[in-house]
Design an enzyme around this catalytic site. Structure first.
Site, PDB file in Angstrom:
ATOM      1  N   SER A   1      35.387  23.339  39.708  1.00  0.00           N
ATOM      2  CA  SER A   1      36.305  24.466  39.581  1.00  0.00           C
ATOM      3  C   SER A   1      36.424  25.099  40.961  1.00  0.00           C
ATOM      4  O   SER A   1      35.575  24.894  41.833  1.00  0.00           O
ATOM      5  CB  SER A   1      35.804  25.476  38.545  1.00  0.00           C
ATOM      6  OG  SER A   1      34.484  25.897  38.845  1.00  0.00           O
TER       7      SER A   1
ATOM      8  N   GLU B   1      37.611  28.671  43.395  1.00  0.00           N
ATOM      9  CA  GLU B   1      37.860  30.115  43.428  1.00  0.00           C
ATOM     10  C   GLU B   1      38.788  30.465  44.580  1.00  0.00           C
ATOM     11  O   GLU B   1      38.640  29.972  45.697  1.00  0.00           O
ATOM     12  CB  GLU B   1      36.540  30.879  43.592  1.00  0.00           C
ATOM     13  CG  GLU B   1      36.721  32.395  43.656  1.00  0.00           C
ATOM     14  CD  GLU B   1      35.403  33.129  43.701  1.00  0.00           C
ATOM     15  OE1 GLU B   1      34.632  33.002  42.718  1.00  0.00           O
ATOM     16  OE2 GLU B   1      35.134  33.819  44.699  1.00  0.00           O
TER      17      GLU B   1
ATOM     18  N   ASP C   1      31.646  46.084  42.715  1.00  0.00           N
ATOM     19  CA  ASP C   1      30.914  46.917  43.677  1.00  0.00           C
ATOM     20  C   ASP C   1      31.059  48.397  43.336  1.00  0.00           C
ATOM     21  O   ASP C   1      32.165  48.872  43.035  1.00  0.00           O
ATOM     22  CB  ASP C   1      31.429  46.678  45.097  1.00  0.00           C
ATOM     23  CG  ASP C   1      31.198  45.245  45.554  1.00  0.00           C
ATOM     24  OD1 ASP C   1      30.187  44.649  45.121  1.00  0.00           O
ATOM     25  OD2 ASP C   1      32.023  44.722  46.334  1.00  0.00           O
TER      26      ASP C   1
ATOM     27  N   PHE D   1      28.835  37.141  55.349  1.00  0.00           N
ATOM     28  CA  PHE D   1      28.788  37.111  53.888  1.00  0.00           C
ATOM     29  C   PHE D   1      27.344  37.108  53.386  1.00  0.00           C
ATOM     30  O   PHE D   1      27.004  37.814  52.443  1.00  0.00           O
ATOM     31  CB  PHE D   1      29.502  35.862  53.354  1.00  0.00           C
ATOM     32  CG  PHE D   1      31.002  35.955  53.365  1.00  0.00           C
ATOM     33  CD1 PHE D   1      31.646  37.134  53.681  1.00  0.00           C
ATOM     34  CD2 PHE D   1      31.773  34.846  53.076  1.00  0.00           C
ATOM     35  CE1 PHE D   1      33.027  37.231  53.693  1.00  0.00           C
ATOM     36  CE2 PHE D   1      33.160  34.917  53.072  1.00  0.00           C
ATOM     37  CZ  PHE D   1      33.781  36.115  53.386  1.00  0.00           C
TER      38      PHE D   1
ATOM     39  N   HIS E   1      31.134  24.778  41.278  1.00  0.00           N
ATOM     40  CA  HIS E   1      32.196  25.758  41.530  1.00  0.00           C
ATOM     41  C   HIS E   1      32.315  25.958  43.041  1.00  0.00           C
ATOM     42  O   HIS E   1      31.341  26.317  43.699  1.00  0.00           O
ATOM     43  CB  HIS E   1      31.845  27.087  40.850  1.00  0.00           C
ATOM     44  CG  HIS E   1      32.917  28.123  40.942  1.00  0.00           C
ATOM     45  ND1 HIS E   1      34.073  28.075  40.189  1.00  0.00           N
ATOM     46  CD2 HIS E   1      33.012  29.253  41.693  1.00  0.00           C
ATOM     47  CE1 HIS E   1      34.834  29.126  40.469  1.00  0.00           C
ATOM     48  NE2 HIS E   1      34.210  29.852  41.379  1.00  0.00           N
TER      49      HIS E   1
END
Length: 303
Positions: free
Chosen positions: A32, A34, A126, A229, A279
């Site tokens: 999959s 994103e 968040d 990140f 993913h």
């Protein structure tokens, strides 16, 4: 001349090694992808180019992230509906419960259900600056969604612990609560050591979690962005990665080769340990994810 020959030899050797590693993957791999809402026309064109290319690999679903403001939220809704109408792929919007009332969330869920969008990635989101505690958590969101329809719900899992969790055990208990509330599977935060995922999976089993824990894979093309990140998400970047990417700031081809090799090696190990689905965090670019999936035996359909 000798330099060119040497460079070609290294590339050929590298690809041969990748092919040998891939040959050891004996089972079908499901994937999959994103994406995130684009902030400009140029980025939107890049996004749709990526969607068009990656859809040929027949992913189980594609997800679109969800921002903390209404403009980004509206863009997520729009892209999800466009993917649904323009492609044959299952589109799974991210949905957070931050900055939204229960009534607003119910209206969003009903709108998705009525538009035949039955898969959702349910997240807390968040916490806005100045707020100490959210009015809802992801478990509450899962319960709300299940009250509105029999959604196929994915939730987040954190092999290295959520940055705000008081302990790894507490984090596991939260994940178990999401599944008890009706979640169907979990997608992990990205990581760079297969053992990190495998240890986490073992802990999930001991916690009584039987549902799928899908590893999130981030193919690295920009190392500086990765470090940023990782710092925000409590992800450990191993020393060997620092060494691998040294001197590649102005060498995107080498960075991509390193990123592809690292991702394929990790998928290979996880596949051999029984993992069947992966993913990919694409960052809206298809090249690395497509190349890795192609190497793993996924091919465009013939239609």
């Amino acid at each position: 001349m000798n330099t060119v020959i040497k460079s070609d030899y290294i590339s050929a050797s590298h690809l041969a090694q990748l092919n040998q590693n891939i040959a050891n993957i004996n089972q079908h791999v499901g994937v999959s992808f994103e994406f995130f809402p684009p902030a400009s026309i140029e980025m939107e064109n890049t996004l749709w180019d990526s969607i068009e290319r990656l859809k040929t690999l027949k992913p189980k679903f594609v997800s679109v992230t969800y921002g903390a403001n209404s403009g980004t939220r509206d863009k997520t809704h729009e892209i999800i509906k466009d993917i649904k109408s323009k492609t044959s792929m299952v589109a799974a919007p991210h949905l957070t419960c931050i900055d939204a009332t229960k009534d607003e969330l119910r209206n969003i869920a009903r709108d998705y259900w009525q538009n035949d969008i039955h898969s959702i990635v349910a997240l807390r989101g968040d916490i806005p600056k100045g707020e100490l505690k959210p009015h809802m958590y992801s478990t509450d969101l899962v319960i709300l969604l299940k009250q509105e329809g029999d959604f196929d719900i994915s939730v987040a899992a954190y092999p290295e612990k959520h940055p705000e969790a008081r302990s790894a055990q507490f984090d596991l208990e939260v994940l178990k609560a999401k599944f008890d509330a009706g979640a169907n599977c979990a997608i992990t935060q990205f990581f760079f050591d297969a053992e990190t995922y495998l240890r986490f999976r073992d802990k999930c089993i001991k916690q009584g979690i039987e549902e799928d824990i899908v590893p999130g894979i981030l193919p690295v093309s920009n190392y500086k962005t990765l470090v940023k990140f990782a710092g925000m998400t409590n992800v450990h970047v191993p020393d060997w990665m620092h060494k691998l990417y040294q001197g590649t700031d102005n060498d995107p081809i080498t960075r991509n080769l390193i990123g592809a090799n690292q991702a394929i090696e990790m998928v290979k190990v996880l596949s051999q340990e029984g993992v069947k689905d992966f993913h990919f965090y694409t960052l809206n670019r298809s090249d690395l994810s497509y190349a890795i999936c192609h190497s793993l035996g996924l091919r465009p359909n013939s239609n």
